[in-house]
Design a protein around this motif. Sequence first.
Motif, PDB file in Angstrom:
ATOM      1  N   LEU A   1       0.280 -13.007   3.395  1.00  0.00           N
ATOM      2  CA  LEU A   1       0.025 -11.482   3.539  1.00  0.00           C
ATOM      3  C   LEU A   1       1.395 -10.658   3.880  1.00  0.00           C
ATOM      4  O   LEU A   1       2.041 -11.284   4.859  1.00  0.00           O
ATOM      5  N   GLU A   2       1.728  -9.863   3.027  1.00  0.00           N
ATOM      6  CA  GLU A   2       2.877  -9.024   2.995  1.00  0.00           C
ATOM      7  C   GLU A   2       2.502  -7.629   3.065  1.00  0.00           C
ATOM      8  O   GLU A   2       1.374  -7.384   2.296  1.00  0.00           O
ATOM      9  N   GLY A   3       3.181  -6.745   3.730  1.00  0.00           N
ATOM     10  CA  GLY A   3       3.151  -5.248   3.362  1.00  0.00           C
ATOM     11  C   GLY A   3       3.797  -4.764   2.056  1.00  0.00           C
ATOM     12  O   GLY A   3       4.726  -5.598   1.678  1.00  0.00           O
ATOM     13  N   GLY A   4       3.532  -3.377   1.842  1.00  0.00           N
ATOM     14  CA  GLY A   4       4.165  -2.738   0.767  1.00  0.00           C
ATOM     15  C   GLY A   4       3.940  -1.291   0.810  1.00  0.00           C
ATOM     16  O   GLY A   4       3.124  -0.756   1.758  1.00  0.00           O
ATOM     17  N   PRO A   5       4.535  -0.493   0.012  1.00  0.00           N
ATOM     18  CA  PRO A   5       4.417   0.864   0.045  1.00  0.00           C
ATOM     19  C   PRO A   5       3.008   1.305  -0.704  1.00  0.00           C
ATOM     20  O   PRO A   5       2.693   2.500  -0.387  1.00  0.00           O
ATOM     21  N   ARG A   6       2.315   0.508  -1.439  1.00  0.00           N
ATOM     22  CA  ARG A   6       1.041   0.983  -1.906  1.00  0.00           C
ATOM     23  C   ARG A   6       0.100  -0.267  -2.039  1.00  0.00           C
ATOM     24  O   ARG A   6       0.327  -1.332  -2.028  1.00  0.00           O
ATOM     25  N   GLY A   7      -1.078   0.188  -2.276  1.00  0.00           N
ATOM     26  CA  GLY A   7      -2.196  -0.944  -2.485  1.00  0.00           C
ATOM     27  C   GLY A   7      -3.372  -0.283  -3.306  1.00  0.00           C
ATOM     28  O   GLY A   7      -3.557   0.801  -3.376  1.00  0.00           O
ATOM     29  N   HIS A   8      -4.309  -1.092  -3.650  1.00  0.00           N
ATOM     30  CA  HIS A   8      -5.499  -0.688  -4.028  1.00  0.00           C
ATOM     31  C   HIS A   8      -6.607  -0.046  -3.053  1.00  0.00           C
ATOM     32  O   HIS A   8      -6.411  -0.447  -2.010  1.00  0.00           O
ATOM     33  N   ARG A   9      -7.410   0.757  -3.627  1.00  0.00           N
ATOM     34  CA  ARG A   9      -8.120   1.548  -2.639  1.00  0.00           C
ATOM     35  C   ARG A   9      -9.359   0.480  -2.280  1.00  0.00           C
ATOM     36  O   ARG A   9      -9.528  -0.561  -3.078  1.00  0.00           O
ATOM     37  N   PRO A  10      -9.885   0.676  -1.226  1.00  0.00           N
ATOM     38  CA  PRO A  10     -11.077  -0.409  -0.621  1.00  0.00           C
ATOM     39  C   PRO A  10     -12.129  -0.121  -1.375  1.00  0.00           C
ATOM     40  O   PRO A  10     -12.494   0.650  -1.910  1.00  0.00           O
ATOM     41  N   LEU A  11     -12.932  -1.257  -1.374  1.00  0.00           N
ATOM     42  CA  LEU A  11     -14.443  -1.427  -2.108  1.00  0.00           C
ATOM     43  C   LEU A  11     -15.098  -0.225  -1.690  1.00  0.00           C
ATOM     44  O   LEU A  11     -15.240   0.225  -0.675  1.00  0.00           O
ATOM     45  N   HIS A  12     -16.273  -0.031  -2.699  1.00  0.00           N
ATOM     46  CA  HIS A  12     -17.296   0.715  -2.375  1.00  0.00           C
ATOM     47  C   HIS A  12     -17.759   0.765  -1.140  1.00  0.00           C
ATOM     48  O   HIS A  12     -18.457  -0.040  -0.603  1.00  0.00           O
ATOM     49  N   GLY A  13     -18.180   2.157  -0.487  1.00  0.00           N
ATOM     50  CA  GLY A  13     -18.667   2.041   0.750  1.00  0.00           C
ATOM     51  C   GLY A  13     -17.842   1.890   1.923  1.00  0.00           C
ATOM     52  O   GLY A  13     -18.088   2.152   3.175  1.00  0.00           O
ATOM     53  N   TYR A  14     -16.380   1.601   1.838  1.00  0.00           N
ATOM     54  CA  TYR A  14     -15.492   1.514   2.769  1.00  0.00           C
ATOM     55  C   TYR A  14     -15.127   2.859   3.343  1.00  0.00           C
ATOM     56  O   TYR A  14     -14.387   3.486   2.388  1.00  0.00           O
ATOM     57  N   THR A  15     -15.061   3.377   4.230  1.00  0.00           N
ATOM     58  CA  THR A  15     -14.413   4.596   4.897  1.00  0.00           C
ATOM     59  C   THR A  15     -13.034   4.644   5.399  1.00  0.00           C
ATOM     60  O   THR A  15     -12.844   4.036   6.423  1.00  0.00           O
ATOM     61  N   TRP A  16     -12.268   5.071   4.526  1.00  0.00           N
ATOM     62  CA  TRP A  16     -10.918   5.333   5.020  1.00  0.00           C
ATOM     63  C   TRP A  16     -10.671   6.434   5.970  1.00  0.00           C
ATOM     64  O   TRP A  16     -11.316   7.366   5.910  1.00  0.00           O
ATOM     65  N   LEU A  17      -9.830   6.425   6.847  1.00  0.00           N
ATOM     66  CA  LEU A  17      -9.460   7.217   7.873  1.00  0.00           C
ATOM     67  C   LEU A  17      -8.689   8.365   7.284  1.00  0.00           C
ATOM     68  O   LEU A  17      -8.053   8.210   6.164  1.00  0.00           O
ATOM     69  N   THR A  18      -8.750   9.520   7.661  1.00  0.00           N
ATOM     70  CA  THR A  18      -7.818  10.836   7.007  1.00  0.00           C
ATOM     71  C   THR A  18      -7.426  11.497   8.377  1.00  0.00           C
ATOM     72  O   THR A  18      -8.093  11.761   9.240  1.00  0.00           O
ATOM     73  N   ALA A  19      -6.211  11.942   8.228  1.00  0.00           N
ATOM     74  CA  ALA A  19      -5.562  13.036   9.266  1.00  0.00           C
ATOM     75  C   ALA A  19      -5.745  14.409   8.563  1.00  0.00           C
ATOM     76  O   ALA A  19      -5.194  15.550   9.415  1.00  0.00           O
ATOM     77  N   GLN A  20      -6.260  14.668   7.437  1.00  0.00           N
ATOM     78  CA  GLN A  20      -6.367  15.890   6.839  1.00  0.00           C
ATOM     79  C   GLN A  20      -7.020  17.126   7.818  1.00  0.00           C
ATOM     80  O   GLN A  20      -6.396  18.170   7.916  1.00  0.00           O
ATOM     81  N   HIS A  21      -8.106  16.613   8.518  1.00  0.00           N
ATOM     82  CA  HIS A  21      -8.874  17.855   9.191  1.00  0.00           C
ATOM     83  C   HIS A  21      -8.121  18.011  10.752  1.00  0.00           C
ATOM     84  O   HIS A  21      -8.326  18.874  11.520  1.00  0.00           O
ATOM     85  N   HIS A  22      -6.855  17.298  10.938  1.00  0.00           N
ATOM     86  CA  HIS A  22      -6.108  17.488  12.365  1.00  0.00           C
ATOM     87  C   HIS A  22      -4.740  18.362  11.840  1.00  0.00           C
ATOM     88  O   HIS A  22      -3.948  18.535  12.909  1.00  0.00           O
TER      89      HIS A  22
END
Length: 408
Positions: free
Chosen positions: A260-281
């Motif tokens: 497992l390695e990190g990187g600048p981008r990746g694929h979106r998570p599977l259906h039903g997975y809720t990503w966090l967002t800072a947009q509302h703050h």
Amino acid sequence: MKTESGTADPAAEGRLTDAASARLALVERLQADGVLTDPRLRDALSRLDRGVLMPRAYVRRSEQGSEPVVWDLLDGAHPKDRAEWQELVYSGESVLVQRDGERLESQARGVVSGGRMTAMSTFTPYTVEVLQRMRIASGHRYLDLGTGPGVSLALAAALTGPGLAVGVERDEHMAAFVQKTLDRVGVASVVAGDALDGHAPLAPYDRIHSGIGVPCLPSAWVGQLAPGGRLLTTLATRTPSWPGHCLVTRTTGGHVEAVLEGGPRGHRPLHGYTWLTAQHHLQQIANRPGKRRPTTFAPPPDHSYGFWLAAAYLVPGVVRHFQADTLTVVAPEENSWAVAGPGDGTVRVHGPRDVWAELERVHDLWVRAGSPIAFHVDIPDDGAQQHATSGTGTAALGWELPALSATP
């Protein structure tokens, strides 16, 4: 190209010429940026008519953050849309192709309001990086999981040869539509089903690629990997800020290894997975950045992917505001954030959770572990919980991967 009367159709011939020029320009940009290095993939990209796979595309017409979102569906066959549609399809950016799981055959061009995008193509440079890392050879059996509009699958099919590439797509409307478009550009098949199950009827596979992020490695994927095979997927946490790329290999003797390695981008998570967002703050952070205090912690640069990947797991529930002038991290569910000072040895912290102190702690552990850039993933044969670790010994840095059943 000729009309039904047998005469030449200048408009159609012009569209073909424009599309060919757009394909060539995209390939040249990818080469100039140092992203595209494989000559076989370059040839496949030069031949692939992306417009066939994505005949219509959505663009956003409303301001970021405004609700409801206003979308405009562009139809590549319509004279008023064609120029903007073609620029979008060959821009290399992610292309939005489906709203609210709609039937793609019944899409109507024009402006619509609300809803959410349920299918899109992947950012082209990332598609190229993934396919090159897969090391696809002619004759390989290839499985594509979460096929979407089929761009990656079509390119992989061009590399494997006829009849060797298959995709699995959860959305039945998308799967049926993609099969029709792929029939026009290559020889790959798409089946409707749960990507987490892989596709047992044609297993084992020499190469498996997942276009969806998963919290851990599904046992079906690992079990369907052939000796000498390679499996590549994004391991997703709840934060979109620091994705992880997991490469699984099976030796010719059958032993499985995963890194497992990190990187600048990746694929979106599977259906039903809720990503966090800072947009509302963001407005709150601008108005009340927090209480200032001194700090000696200077976070490593963005390309220190090993640290940021560890932070994704060991400082959970945190998302980064990448558009901020200085490093800003937010724990939206605790209404907490930290804003680094502009290089003056200070940080401003707000809320009940001190996320800056948590980052400091993880950084100390990461340095003590030798500042690892990659982590080994243990995949128990009995399906027990998987672990990631930087190595052995008391100074090793590690964590448990979330189980598939724990997906929010």
